[in-house]
Design a protein around this motif. Structure first.
Motif, PDB file in Angstrom:
ATOM      1  N   THR A 120      10.500 -19.359   1.643  1.00 22.11           N
ATOM      2  CA  THR A 120       9.205 -20.245   2.089  1.00 22.11           C
ATOM      3  C   THR A 120       9.068 -20.006   3.691  1.00 22.11           C
ATOM      4  OG1 THR A 120      10.021 -22.040   0.941  1.00 22.11           O
ATOM      5  CG2 THR A 120       8.819 -22.684   3.060  1.00 22.11           C
ATOM      6  N   THR A 172       5.604 -18.936   5.525  1.00 25.53           N
ATOM      7  CA  THR A 172       4.956 -20.170   6.130  1.00 25.53           C
ATOM      8  C   THR A 172       3.656 -19.732   6.996  1.00 25.53           C
ATOM      9  OG1 THR A 172       7.255 -21.068   6.366  1.00 25.53           O
ATOM     10  CG2 THR A 172       5.487 -21.929   7.810  1.00 25.53           C
ATOM     11  N   VAL A 181       7.714 -27.359   5.213  1.00 27.86           N
ATOM     12  CA  VAL A 181       8.773 -27.453   4.362  1.00 27.86           C
ATOM     13  C   VAL A 181      10.101 -28.124   5.032  1.00 27.86           C
ATOM     14  CG1 VAL A 181      10.436 -26.385   2.711  1.00 27.86           C
ATOM     15  CG2 VAL A 181       7.903 -25.676   2.743  1.00 27.86           C
TER      16      VAL A 181
END
Length: 381
Positions: free
Chosen positions: A66, A70, A77
């Motif tokens: 993630t 991003t 998140v």
């Protein structure tokens, strides 16, 4: 290393990640990466808390992916305090993951593939080999399935019947490639049965066990098929038969008959006969009557015609076959068998040859071709 334990933790681990904020596709990918890590490290350094270890490593994999993504995806998140290793969440989402993989928005093939990946823990390569398709094709199928269900919440109610249908499809895929899908389906059915008390879950498990028990006698060493009546019954797995019958009896005791229980009852009657001649065909016809009543399935009617032919004679079987569509799978093979039983060898030979041309696999085609050749050889010239 206990690979069965490791694989049994997969759906629950995916559920933990989803509840922490990951979507299903990302959670499943992260758990798969954690599995690879587990296979590499557990033999030398087994964890004291396997589920906690798997969840922790998968969560780290998810966060790493993630963070790297991003900027491109512009997605927030939650990356606060990373959970410490431990037994994982108190909530076990295994059953919900079953339901998610059998979501009605998926095609049957995609649901089976996703179940094998997310619940059974098979790799994309293993699933592709089992289906005899290129790995890239299977990867696309699984990826589309994961995107389809990623927006579905785990707390949405699932359909047990759909889950059972998917497991039944897994079982019926056979034994291609390096993955025994029949054995895998039994493992998953056992897992599901341990988590939900449902008579049809038990019925499906019993059905699988009773069919699997006959597996060693189904083929000769050269791979050719052995019809049920000709099988060496000493090769049948009696302990698996006993287990299947016990599971079935406990399911039937609930007095809520369903299609898998009816099918299992038919399989149990076959398993109970010490010889083909001792088969209780009258009871089998009665169970097929129940199955037809429950499902209206043309395939059940086709199989009933065979049973009627055994119980009441081949002409009665042909009469039961007559209303059915000749386009049904195995219709022509059944007609050939009943005509042979009735003594009409020319018609039977022709139908066996016709059935062979439309057979779905090589072993079946070879068997039907041999049947046609046998009758042609036996006929006076």
């Amino acid at each position: 290393m206990d690979e069965a334990l490791l694989r049994s933790l997969i759906p629950a681990s995916i559920g933990v990640l989803v509840r922490r904020g990951a979507d299903f596709a990302a959670a499943e990918d992260a758990v798969q990466e954690a599995l690879v890590e587990a296979l590499r490290t557990w033999p030398d350094h087994p964890p004291s808390e396997p589920k906690g270890w798997l969840v922790t490593v998968a969560w780290r994999k998810f966060l790493d992916a993630t963070r790297a993504d991003t900027a491109r995806r512009r997605r927030e998140v939650r990356v606060d305090a990373e959970p410490a290793p431990g037994p994982g969440a108190a909530v076990d989402d295994t059953l919900e993951i079953y339901f998610l993989c059998a979501h009605p928005s998926l095609t049957a093939g995609s649901a089976v593939a996703l179940t094998l990946r997310a619940v059974a823990g098979l790799t994309t390569r293993q699933i592709a080999r089992a289906y005899l398709v290129p790995e890239a094709t299977m990867a696309q199928r699984i990826s589309r399935a994961k995107r389809t269900v990623s927006g579905v919440h785990l707390d949405q109610p699932g359909d047990v019947a759909t889950v059972l249908r998917v497991l039944y499809l897994v079982f019926n895929e056979g034994y291609s490639g390096d993955v025994d899908l029949a054995a895998e389906a039994i493992r998953l059915a056992r897992q599901l049965s341990a988590r939900i008390e449902h008579e049809e879950v038990a019925g499906l498990l019993a059905l699988m066990l009773l069919h699997q028990a006959r597996r060693p006698a189904r083929t000769r060493p050269d791979g050719t098929l052995v019809p049920l009546a000709e099988q060496d019954r000493s090769l049948w797995d009696t302990s698996m038969i006993a287990e299947g019958v016990d599971v079935l009896q406990r399911a039937l005791a609930h007095d809520r008959l369903g299609e898998y229980q009816a099918q299992a009852a038919i399989a149990a009657l076959h398993a109970d006969a010490r010889t083909a001649e001792e088969t209780d065909w009258v009871q089998i016809v009665e169970w097929y009557d129940e199955l037809v009543r429950l499902t209206g399935s043309p395939v059940a009617r086709l199989n009933r015609a065979v049973a009627v032919g055994e119980a009441d004679g081949p002409r009665a079987g042909l009469a039961a076959l007559a209303p059915l569509a000749p386009s049904l799978p195995r219709y022509t093979a059944v007609a050939a068998y009943l005509h042979e039983r009735d003594g009409d060898l020319p018609t039977a030979a022709r139908l066996y040859a016709e059935a062979a041309r439309s057979a779905s696999n090589l072993a079946e085609r070879d068997h039907l071709t041999r049947q046609a050749a046998r009758l042609n050889t036996a006929r006076p010239r």
